[in-house]
Design a protein around this motif. Structure first.
Motif, PDB file in Angstrom:
ATOM      1  N   LEU A  35       0.819  -1.206   0.000  1.00  0.00           N
ATOM      2  CA  LEU A  35       0.000   0.000   0.000  1.00  0.00           C
ATOM      3  C   LEU A  35       0.852   1.254   0.000  1.00  0.00           C
ATOM      4  O   LEU A  35       1.973   1.260   0.458  1.00  0.00           O
ATOM      5  N   ASN A  36       0.260   2.302  -0.519  1.00  0.00           N
ATOM      6  CA  ASN A  36       0.927   3.592  -0.514  1.00  0.00           C
ATOM      7  C   ASN A  36       0.740   4.239   0.842  1.00  0.00           C
ATOM      8  O   ASN A  36      -0.356   4.210   1.408  1.00  0.00           O
ATOM      9  N   ASP A  37       1.804   4.811   1.376  1.00  0.00           N
ATOM     10  CA  ASP A  37       1.745   5.417   2.696  1.00  0.00           C
ATOM     11  C   ASP A  37       0.842   6.644   2.730  1.00  0.00           C
ATOM     12  O   ASP A  37       0.151   6.877   3.693  1.00  0.00           O
ATOM     13  N   LYS A  38       0.882   7.422   1.674  1.00  0.00           N
ATOM     14  CA  LYS A  38       0.120   8.660   1.655  1.00  0.00           C
ATOM     15  C   LYS A  38      -1.239   8.418   1.011  1.00  0.00           C
ATOM     16  O   LYS A  38      -1.334   8.004  -0.139  1.00  0.00           O
ATOM     17  N   THR A  39      -2.289   8.675   1.777  1.00  0.00           N
ATOM     18  CA  THR A  39      -3.632   8.528   1.262  1.00  0.00           C
ATOM     19  C   THR A  39      -3.973   9.788   0.491  1.00  0.00           C
ATOM     20  O   THR A  39      -3.844  10.893   1.011  1.00  0.00           O
ATOM     21  N   ALA A  40      -4.401   9.620  -0.744  1.00  0.00           N
ATOM     22  CA  ALA A  40      -4.748  10.756  -1.584  1.00  0.00           C
ATOM     23  C   ALA A  40      -6.073  10.455  -2.281  1.00  0.00           C
ATOM     24  O   ALA A  40      -6.111   9.697  -3.244  1.00  0.00           O
ATOM     25  N   TYR A  41      -7.137  11.014  -1.752  1.00  0.00           N
ATOM     26  CA  TYR A  41      -8.451  10.805  -2.344  1.00  0.00           C
ATOM     27  C   TYR A  41      -8.648  11.777  -3.489  1.00  0.00           C
ATOM     28  O   TYR A  41      -8.488  12.982  -3.322  1.00  0.00           O
ATOM     29  N   VAL A  42      -8.973  11.232  -4.654  1.00  0.00           N
ATOM     30  CA  VAL A  42      -9.225  12.046  -5.840  1.00  0.00           C
ATOM     31  C   VAL A  42     -10.421  11.454  -6.571  1.00  0.00           C
ATOM     32  O   VAL A  42     -10.726  10.264  -6.448  1.00  0.00           O
ATOM     33  N   MET A  43     -11.095  12.281  -7.340  1.00  0.00           N
ATOM     34  CA  MET A  43     -12.206  11.794  -8.156  1.00  0.00           C
ATOM     35  C   MET A  43     -11.619  10.870  -9.229  1.00  0.00           C
ATOM     36  O   MET A  43     -10.717  11.264  -9.964  1.00  0.00           O
ATOM     37  N   THR A  44     -12.122   9.641  -9.266  1.00  0.00           N
ATOM     38  CA  THR A  44     -11.555   8.608 -10.124  1.00  0.00           C
ATOM     39  C   THR A  44     -12.655   7.878 -10.868  1.00  0.00           C
ATOM     40  O   THR A  44     -13.628   7.437 -10.254  1.00  0.00           O
ATOM     41  N   ASP A  45     -12.489   7.741 -12.163  1.00  0.00           N
ATOM     42  CA  ASP A  45     -13.420   6.962 -12.974  1.00  0.00           C
ATOM     43  C   ASP A  45     -13.209   5.486 -12.632  1.00  0.00           C
ATOM     44  O   ASP A  45     -12.148   4.922 -12.904  1.00  0.00           O
ATOM     45  N   MET A  46     -14.207   4.869 -12.017  1.00  0.00           N
ATOM     46  CA  MET A  46     -14.073   3.494 -11.542  1.00  0.00           C
ATOM     47  C   MET A  46     -13.847   2.512 -12.681  1.00  0.00           C
ATOM     48  O   MET A  46     -13.101   1.540 -12.536  1.00  0.00           O
ATOM     49  N   CYS A  47     -14.489   2.723 -13.818  1.00  0.00           N
ATOM     50  CA  CYS A  47     -14.318   1.811 -14.956  1.00  0.00           C
ATOM     51  C   CYS A  47     -12.896   1.885 -15.505  1.00  0.00           C
ATOM     52  O   CYS A  47     -12.291   0.853 -15.805  1.00  0.00           O
ATOM     53  N   LYS A  48     -12.363   3.088 -15.612  1.00  0.00           N
ATOM     54  CA  LYS A  48     -10.984   3.230 -16.093  1.00  0.00           C
ATOM     55  C   LYS A  48     -10.002   2.594 -15.115  1.00  0.00           C
ATOM     56  O   LYS A  48      -9.029   1.954 -15.522  1.00  0.00           O
ATOM     57  N   LEU A  49     -10.270   2.737 -13.827  1.00  0.00           N
ATOM     58  CA  LEU A  49      -9.405   2.143 -12.809  1.00  0.00           C
ATOM     59  C   LEU A  49      -9.444   0.618 -12.909  1.00  0.00           C
ATOM     60  O   LEU A  49      -8.403  -0.044 -12.870  1.00  0.00           O
ATOM     61  N   ALA A  50     -10.637   0.056 -13.087  1.00  0.00           N
ATOM     62  CA  ALA A  50     -10.767  -1.401 -13.236  1.00  0.00           C
ATOM     63  C   ALA A  50     -10.059  -1.878 -14.505  1.00  0.00           C
ATOM     64  O   ALA A  50      -9.396  -2.920 -14.500  1.00  0.00           O
ATOM     65  N   ARG A  51     -10.176  -1.104 -15.595  1.00  0.00           N
ATOM     66  CA  ARG A  51      -9.480  -1.465 -16.848  1.00  0.00           C
ATOM     67  C   ARG A  51      -7.972  -1.532 -16.651  1.00  0.00           C
ATOM     68  O   ARG A  51      -7.302  -2.429 -17.149  1.00  0.00           O
ATOM     69  N   LYS A 108      -4.645   4.884  -5.927  1.00  0.00           N
ATOM     70  CA  LYS A 108      -3.551   3.910  -5.964  1.00  0.00           C
ATOM     71  C   LYS A 108      -3.856   2.689  -5.106  1.00  0.00           C
ATOM     72  O   LYS A 108      -3.595   1.563  -5.514  1.00  0.00           O
ATOM     73  N   ASN A 109      -4.416   2.902  -3.931  1.00  0.00           N
ATOM     74  CA  ASN A 109      -4.704   1.769  -3.067  1.00  0.00           C
ATOM     75  C   ASN A 109      -5.877   0.931  -3.576  1.00  0.00           C
ATOM     76  O   ASN A 109      -5.873  -0.286  -3.447  1.00  0.00           O
ATOM     77  N   VAL A 110      -6.885   1.565  -4.164  1.00  0.00           N
ATOM     78  CA  VAL A 110      -7.998   0.796  -4.742  1.00  0.00           C
ATOM     79  C   VAL A 110      -7.495   0.011  -5.952  1.00  0.00           C
ATOM     80  O   VAL A 110      -7.869  -1.152  -6.145  1.00  0.00           O
ATOM     81  N   ALA A 111      -6.616   0.601  -6.750  1.00  0.00           N
ATOM     82  CA  ALA A 111      -6.032  -0.128  -7.886  1.00  0.00           C
ATOM     83  C   ALA A 111      -5.240  -1.334  -7.386  1.00  0.00           C
ATOM     84  O   ALA A 111      -5.322  -2.432  -7.958  1.00  0.00           O
ATOM     85  N   THR A 112      -4.483  -1.161  -6.311  1.00  0.00           N
ATOM     86  CA  THR A 112      -3.731  -2.273  -5.714  1.00  0.00           C
ATOM     87  C   THR A 112      -4.688  -3.354  -5.229  1.00  0.00           C
ATOM     88  O   THR A 112      -4.446  -4.546  -5.437  1.00  0.00           O
ATOM     89  N   ALA A 113      -5.794  -2.952  -4.607  1.00  0.00           N
ATOM     90  CA  ALA A 113      -6.776  -3.922  -4.115  1.00  0.00           C
ATOM     91  C   ALA A 113      -7.363  -4.732  -5.270  1.00  0.00           C
ATOM     92  O   ALA A 113      -7.471  -5.967  -5.183  1.00  0.00           O
ATOM     93  N   LEU A 114      -7.728  -4.062  -6.360  1.00  0.00           N
ATOM     94  CA  LEU A 114      -8.282  -4.771  -7.521  1.00  0.00           C
ATOM     95  C   LEU A 114      -7.261  -5.733  -8.122  1.00  0.00           C
ATOM     96  O   LEU A 114      -7.588  -6.876  -8.469  1.00  0.00           O
ATOM     97  N   THR A 115      -6.026  -5.287  -8.238  1.00  0.00           N
ATOM     98  CA  THR A 115      -4.965  -6.147  -8.773  1.00  0.00           C
ATOM     99  C   THR A 115      -4.737  -7.346  -7.855  1.00  0.00           C
ATOM    100  O   THR A 115      -4.557  -8.473  -8.319  1.00  0.00           O
ATOM    101  N   ASN A 116      -4.759  -7.127  -6.542  1.00  0.00           N
ATOM    102  CA  ASN A 116      -4.603  -8.231  -5.590  1.00  0.00           C
ATOM    103  C   ASN A 116      -5.706  -9.271  -5.759  1.00  0.00           C
ATOM    104  O   ASN A 116      -5.454 -10.471  -5.699  1.00  0.00           O
ATOM    105  N   ILE A 117      -6.922  -8.797  -5.950  1.00  0.00           N
ATOM    106  CA  ILE A 117      -8.050  -9.717  -6.117  1.00  0.00           C
ATOM    107  C   ILE A 117      -7.875 -10.534  -7.390  1.00  0.00           C
ATOM    108  O   ILE A 117      -8.070 -11.757  -7.389  1.00  0.00           O
ATOM    109  N   LEU A 118      -7.488  -9.893  -8.475  1.00  0.00           N
ATOM    110  CA  LEU A 118      -7.275 -10.620  -9.729  1.00  0.00           C
ATOM    111  C   LEU A 118      -6.126 -11.624  -9.600  1.00  0.00           C
ATOM    112  O   LEU A 118      -6.233 -12.766 -10.051  1.00  0.00           O
TER     113      LEU A 118
END
Length: 194
Positions: free
Chosen positions: A27-43, A76-86
Motif C-alpha cells: 500500500l501507498n503510505d500517503k492517502t490521496a483521495y481524488v475523483m476517479t473513474d471506476m471503470c478506467k481504474l478497473a481497466r 492507488k490503493n484501490v487499484a492495488t486492491a483490484l490487482t490483488n483480487i485478480l
C-alpha cells in the motif's frame, strides 16, 4: 499454560511483523483521495494482470465500459486492491479456465464483478477471504493480498459479496456506494456562503 501463552505471544509478534512488512510494500503510505473513474481504474487493473492470465492460459473476458461514474477514492490503493483480487483469483485457476471481469452501475452503486469457472474456492478459504490482516495466513501471499484488499475496500465503504451460479463457480462482486464517494470538496466561494 504459560508456555502456550508465550507461543501465542510470539505468533502475534510474527503476525504484526508480517503485517507491517506486507502493507508497507503493497500500500501507498500517503492517502490521496481524488475523483476517479471506476471503470478506467478497473481497466488498468485488468491490463496489469492480463499477462499473468495469458501465461497461465486463462481465457479472459473483459466487459468494462470505456468510462463510468467517478468516485472519490484513494486511487492507488484501490487499484492495488483490484490487482490483488485478480492475482489471488488466478492462483486458484488452471489452464483453460475462464475469468470474466465486468464493471457496471446501478442507481446508487458501482459494481466490479470478477467471476471464474475454475474449481471454486474451498469452504475454509471462502470463510477467511478479506478478513483482517492479523487473521490471514501469514504464509499465503494470496490470503494476505486479499486481506489488504478487504481493508482498502472497507475504508471506501465498499461491500464484498461472494456467490456462485450455474456458469460461474466463484463470483466476487465489489460494490462501491456512489453517495459515500461523491466529491465532497468545495471551492472557497462555496465555503464562504455557509
Amino acid at each position: 499454560v504459560a508456555a502456550r501463552l508465550l507461543e501465542i505471544a510470539g505468533q502475534v509478534k510474527k503476525m504484526r511483523r508480517y503485517n507491517n512488512d506486507f502493507e508497507s510494500s503493497v500500500l501507498n503510505d500517503k492517502t490521496a483521495y481524488v475523483m476517479t473513474d471506476m471503470c478506467k481504474l478497473a481497466r488498468r487493473a485488468v491490463k496489469k494482470w492480463r499477462s499473468t492470465a495469458e501465461k497461465k492460459g486463462i481465457d479472459l473476458t473483459v466487459r468494462i465500459p470505456d468510462s463510468g461514474p467517478s468516485l472519490l477514492l484513494d486511487k492507488k490503493n484501490v487499484a492495488t486492491a483490484l490487482t490483488n483480487i485478480l492475482r489471488a483469483t488466478s492462483s486458484f485457476l488452471k489452464e483453460g479456465d475462464k475469468v470474466l471481469v465486468e464493471c457496471s452501475e446501478t442507481e446508487d452503486r458501482v459494481l466490479v464483478c470478477v467471476a471464474d469457472n475454475g474449481t471454486g474456492l474451498p469452504g475454509d478459504t471462502i470463510s477467511r477471504l478479506f478478513m483482517p490482516f492479523g487473521d490471514a495466513d501469514p504464509e499465503s501471499d494470496d490470503m494476505r493480498a486479499l486481506s489488504v484488499a478487504g481493508d482498502v475496500l472497507q475504508k471506501h465503504s465498499a461491500e464484498i459479496m461472494i456467490k456462485s451460479s450455474y456458469s460461474w463457480k466463484t463470483i466476487l462482486v465489489l460494490s462501491f456506494p456512489m453517495a459515500a464517494s461523491r466529491d465532497r470538496r468545495t471551492t472557497k466561494a462555496d465555503r464562504r456562503r455557509r
